[in-house]
Design a protein around this motif. Structure first.
Motif, PDB file in Angstrom:
ATOM      1  N   LEU A  90       0.839  -1.205   0.000  1.00 54.96           N
ATOM      2  CA  LEU A  90       0.000   0.000   0.000  1.00 54.96           C
ATOM      3  C   LEU A  90       0.868   1.248   0.000  1.00 54.96           C
ATOM      4  N   LEU A  91       1.923   1.226   0.803  1.00 55.01           N
ATOM      5  CA  LEU A  91       2.837   2.364   0.845  1.00 55.01           C
ATOM      6  C   LEU A  91       3.563   2.542  -0.482  1.00 55.01           C
ATOM      7  N   LYS A  92       3.996   1.430  -1.058  1.00 55.24           N
ATOM      8  CA  LYS A  92       4.679   1.511  -2.357  1.00 55.24           C
ATOM      9  C   LYS A  92       3.728   2.023  -3.434  1.00 55.24           C
ATOM     10  N   GLY A  93       2.506   1.507  -3.448  1.00 55.19           N
ATOM     11  CA  GLY A  93       1.533   1.940  -4.446  1.00 55.19           C
ATOM     12  C   GLY A  93       1.274   3.432  -4.363  1.00 55.19           C
ATOM     13  N   ALA A  94       1.118   3.941  -3.135  1.00 59.02           N
ATOM     14  CA  ALA A  94       0.903   5.381  -2.964  1.00 59.02           C
ATOM     15  C   ALA A  94       2.136   6.165  -3.390  1.00 59.02           C
ATOM     16  N   ALA A  95       3.331   5.638  -3.079  1.00 59.33           N
ATOM     17  CA  ALA A  95       4.566   6.322  -3.449  1.00 59.33           C
ATOM     18  C   ALA A  95       4.735   6.394  -4.963  1.00 59.33           C
TER      19      ALA A  95
ATOM     20  N   ALA B  54      -1.260  -7.215  -7.009  1.00 53.90           N
ATOM     21  CA  ALA B  54      -2.616  -6.678  -7.110  1.00 53.90           C
ATOM     22  C   ALA B  54      -2.708  -5.262  -6.544  1.00 53.90           C
ATOM     23  N   VAL B  55      -2.109  -5.027  -5.385  1.00 58.55           N
ATOM     24  CA  VAL B  55      -2.220  -3.714  -4.737  1.00 58.55           C
ATOM     25  C   VAL B  55      -1.482  -2.642  -5.533  1.00 58.55           C
ATOM     26  N   VAL B  56      -0.292  -2.957  -6.012  1.00 59.64           N
ATOM     27  CA  VAL B  56       0.455  -1.955  -6.790  1.00 59.64           C
ATOM     28  C   VAL B  56      -0.242  -1.683  -8.124  1.00 59.64           C
ATOM     29  N   ALA B  57      -0.792  -2.719  -8.759  1.00 59.73           N
ATOM     30  CA  ALA B  57      -1.559  -2.511  -9.992  1.00 59.73           C
ATOM     31  C   ALA B  57      -2.794  -1.656  -9.721  1.00 59.73           C
ATOM     32  N   GLN B  58      -3.461  -1.929  -8.610  1.00 54.24           N
ATOM     33  CA  GLN B  58      -4.613  -1.120  -8.201  1.00 54.24           C
ATOM     34  C   GLN B  58      -4.205   0.345  -8.061  1.00 54.24           C
ATOM     35  N   ALA B  59      -3.057   0.587  -7.432  1.00 57.79           N
ATOM     36  CA  ALA B  59      -2.581   1.960  -7.238  1.00 57.79           C
ATOM     37  C   ALA B  59      -2.295   2.641  -8.566  1.00 57.79           C
ATOM     38  N   HIS B  60      -1.684   1.903  -9.491  1.00 54.44           N
ATOM     39  CA  HIS B  60      -1.376   2.485 -10.808  1.00 54.44           C
ATOM     40  C   HIS B  60      -2.668   2.817 -11.570  1.00 54.44           C
ATOM     41  N   PHE B  61      -3.655   1.937 -11.481  1.00 55.97           N
ATOM     42  CA  PHE B  61      -4.950   2.170 -12.125  1.00 55.97           C
ATOM     43  C   PHE B  61      -5.619   3.402 -11.509  1.00 55.97           C
ATOM     44  N   MET B  62      -5.608   3.482 -10.181  1.00 53.92           N
ATOM     45  CA  MET B  62      -6.208   4.625  -9.497  1.00 53.92           C
ATOM     46  C   MET B  62      -5.472   5.921  -9.820  1.00 53.92           C
ATOM     47  N   CYS B  63      -4.158   5.828  -9.969  1.00 53.00           N
ATOM     48  CA  CYS B  63      -3.371   7.023 -10.295  1.00 53.00           C
ATOM     49  C   CYS B  63      -3.790   7.572 -11.660  1.00 53.00           C
ATOM     50  N   LYS B  64      -3.960   6.663 -12.629  1.00 54.14           N
ATOM     51  CA  LYS B  64      -4.401   7.101 -13.962  1.00 54.14           C
ATOM     52  C   LYS B  64      -5.804   7.687 -13.895  1.00 54.14           C
ATOM     53  N   ASN B  65      -6.690   7.062 -13.144  1.00 54.03           N
ATOM     54  CA  ASN B  65      -8.034   7.617 -12.974  1.00 54.03           C
ATOM     55  C   ASN B  65      -7.964   9.026 -12.391  1.00 54.03           C
ATOM     56  N   TRP B  66      -7.128   9.193 -11.354  1.00 56.05           N
ATOM     57  CA  TRP B  66      -7.001  10.504 -10.698  1.00 56.05           C
ATOM     58  C   TRP B  66      -6.440  11.542 -11.674  1.00 56.05           C
ATOM     59  N   GLN B  67      -5.466  11.163 -12.471  1.00 53.86           N
ATOM     60  CA  GLN B  67      -4.924  12.089 -13.465  1.00 53.86           C
ATOM     61  C   GLN B  67      -6.000  12.495 -14.468  1.00 53.86           C
ATOM     62  N   ASP B  68      -6.816  11.532 -14.895  1.00 53.80           N
ATOM     63  CA  ASP B  68      -7.873  11.828 -15.864  1.00 53.80           C
ATOM     64  C   ASP B  68      -8.964  12.709 -15.256  1.00 53.80           C
TER      65      ASP B  68
ATOM     66  N   ASP C 200     -14.973  16.073  -6.879  1.00 55.18           N
ATOM     67  CA  ASP C 200     -13.662  15.861  -6.271  1.00 55.18           C
ATOM     68  C   ASP C 200     -12.920  14.809  -7.090  1.00 55.18           C
ATOM     69  N   ALA C 201     -11.644  15.085  -7.425  1.00 54.32           N
ATOM     70  CA  ALA C 201     -10.887  14.203  -8.306  1.00 54.32           C
ATOM     71  C   ALA C 201     -10.759  12.789  -7.746  1.00 54.32           C
ATOM     72  N   VAL C 202     -10.558  12.656  -6.424  1.00 52.52           N
ATOM     73  CA  VAL C 202     -10.410  11.327  -5.819  1.00 52.52           C
ATOM     74  C   VAL C 202     -11.741  10.580  -5.825  1.00 52.52           C
ATOM     75  N   ASP C 203     -12.818  11.276  -5.457  1.00 54.30           N
ATOM     76  CA  ASP C 203     -14.137  10.633  -5.499  1.00 54.30           C
ATOM     77  C   ASP C 203     -14.437  10.123  -6.910  1.00 54.30           C
ATOM     78  N   LEU C 204     -14.138  10.949  -7.899  1.00 54.42           N
ATOM     79  CA  LEU C 204     -14.422  10.552  -9.279  1.00 54.42           C
ATOM     80  C   LEU C 204     -13.507   9.421  -9.737  1.00 54.42           C
ATOM     81  N   ALA C 205     -12.260   9.405  -9.248  1.00 51.76           N
ATOM     82  CA  ALA C 205     -11.346   8.308  -9.569  1.00 51.76           C
ATOM     83  C   ALA C 205     -11.870   6.991  -9.003  1.00 51.76           C
ATOM     84  N   LEU C 206     -12.399   7.024  -7.789  1.00 50.37           N
ATOM     85  CA  LEU C 206     -12.998   5.827  -7.203  1.00 50.37           C
ATOM     86  C   LEU C 206     -14.220   5.390  -8.005  1.00 50.37           C
TER      87      LEU C 206
END
Length: 471
Positions: free
Chosen positions: A186-191, A258-272, A285-291
């Motif tokens: 989780l920490l790596k994914g966020a980083a 799985a967790v790091v892939a999830q983070a990468h997917f969420m990061c792209k969603n947040w960027q979009d 809110d960008a995070v709400d919409l990414a979720l």
């Protein structure tokens, strides 16, 4: 006497009580129409998210004259007691109740046009000394990212005191709240998604919502065909799969992958979603919409111009987002030292893997290797351990030369607590002294200079191994 909430000041959000891009400043603090306007007005479509600007205690929530409904939150800061006030919500737009303890960034309300209001907006106030304690109202504009340079000295002093925290709440994980095997990933994914809203607690909340932290045999394929702890559909996994633990396989059932892939997917969603908000194509809110995009697809967010609604979106997607944001607050730590330590550990683990893999395939050579790298064209086991440890700690830690000497360093840990950089000792003599050492690089995996293979290889951690943490 107000309840003492914390011994340290809370942190202000960089976007204030609403996310950047979701509102327009429609009325400022000061004289307006023959009376004094005690706050600022942030115009936004009905239903736009309102967030707690500070950690605190809800001291009022509900009907109030002129406000329609209001929320008052008391917070202790480096400048003493302050209150933040949020007004004009409809009855169904108030998500907290009197007595609740809230964190900065918590979704507490939705924009309305209740009471003395000519259109949907948030009326936001900041009181030094407390709203219900007959304190002093001050200009809250400095709590917004676009702080007014002409704000009063009282307001600027207040804003500076509030912003004294070194980190934003929610960046790190609260101790003991998340299963230990998930924490490093989780920490790596966020980083991997820096300077964004994709934090470790948010990702943890998402895993909780998706699989309740189940994995392996404890988790069966969902009725929709979703797999693994992050519940990827097979087609989506093919797009986002990653071998995060460097074991040669991108496995949807692996916690790390799985967790790091999830983070990468969420990061792209947040960027979009961030880009959509900036361009005006999306509201929210960008995070709400990414979720929401993770749950329903980014196309649904685009089609709605923000948070999808109606049908399954109302009964599934919106509750999904709300549930994860609630979990996010549950899993978040606001302790600076804990966050600093977590960040340092993620950095160290990354450097361990990088240093250990740098010489994969290099020849085994008895007596070879030191802090500078291979000698005589290779490494032996303690020589490799010395090099990786020295390099990954930036030269702050040098191991002694032999396996037996290295065995005396650090503290023994169980296999489930092992982390990259820990030393793996094996091949015991009759006196219980190890003859061999490797370095943990991921769960159940080490790198070592192998006499049998004649080179540096990755291998499973031996069943009889003992592991020592030297960090």
């Amino acid at each position: 006497m107000p309840q003492q909430l914390s011994s340290s000041p809370p942190c202000a959000l960089t976007t204030g009580p609403m996310a950047k891009g979701t509102y327009k400043l429609s009325s400022t603090f000061g004289q307006r129409g023959g009376e004094f306007h005690r706050g600022i007005d942030l115009a936004a479509p009905r239903g736009t998210a309102i967030y707690a600007a500070l950690d605190g205690k809800v001291v009022a929530a509900g009907e109030a004259s002129g406000f329609g409904n209001w929320i008052v939150i008391d917070s202790n800061t480096a400048n003493g007691l302050v209150s933040t006030v949020y007004g004009h919500m409809y009855n169904d737009g108030v998500f907290v109740k009197t007595g609740d303890i809230v964190k900065a960034g918590q979704h507490i309300a939705a924009v309305g046009s209740n009471g003395q209001s000519s259109g949907p907006h948030l009326h936001f106030e900041l009181w030094q000394g407390g709203r219900l304690q007959n304190g002093k109202f001050v200009d809250p504009a400095p709590m917004l990212e676009q702080a007014a340079p002409t704000a009063s000295q009282d307001a600027l002093k207040m804003a500076h005191a509030i912003a004294d925290c070194a980190v934003k709440p929610g960046a790190g994980l609260a101790a003991g709240k998340v299963p230990a095997e998930f924490v490093p990933w989780l920490l790596k994914g966020a980083a991997d998604c820096p300077n964004s809203g994709i934090t470790a607690p948010l990702l943890a909340g998402q895993v909780k919502a998706e699989s309740n932290f189940r994995y392996g045999a404890a988790l069966v394929t969902s009725s929709a065909g979703a797999l693994g702890p992050a519940q990827f559909l097979p087609g989506t996994w093919e797009t986002w799969k990653v071998d995060a633990d460097n074991n040669g396989v991108a496995d949807v059932h692996s916690i790390a992958d799985a967790v790091v892939a999830q983070a990468h997917f969420m990061c792209k969603n947040w960027q979009d979603t961030s880009a959509g908000i900036k361009s005006g194509a999306l509201i929210g809110d960008a995070v709400d919409l990414a979720l929401a995009a993770y749950n329903a697809g980014f196309g649904a967010v685009q089609a709605a111009g923000g948070m999808p609604s109606g049908g399954d979106y109302t009964t599934q997607t919106r509750p999904y987002v709300r549930k994860i944001r609630d979990y996010e607050r549950e899993f978040a730590s606001t302790d600076f030292e804990a966050l600093k330590s977590a960040g340092q550990q993620v950095d160290r683990e990354s450097k361990v893997v990088q240093a250990a893999r740098e010489y994969l395939g290099t020849a085994y050579f008895w007596g070879g290797g030191n802090i500078k790298g291979p000698t005589h064209g290779g490494f032996d086991a303690p020589g490799l351990a010395t090099y990786v440890t020295y390099t990954s700690t930036g030269g702050s830690l040098t191991l002694p030369r032999t396996v037996q000497q290295q065995w005396t360093k650090g503290t023994e840990v169980t296999a489930d607590r092992a982390k990259p950089g820990d030393l793996v000792f094996s091949e015991w003599n009759p006196n219980g002294i190890p003859r061999h050492v490797g370095i943990v690089i991921s769960s159940g995996v080490m790198i070592h200079a192998s006499t049998g293979d004649g080179k540096i290889v990755e291998a499973p951690i031996p069943a009889d191994a003992k592991i020592r943490s030297i960090s």
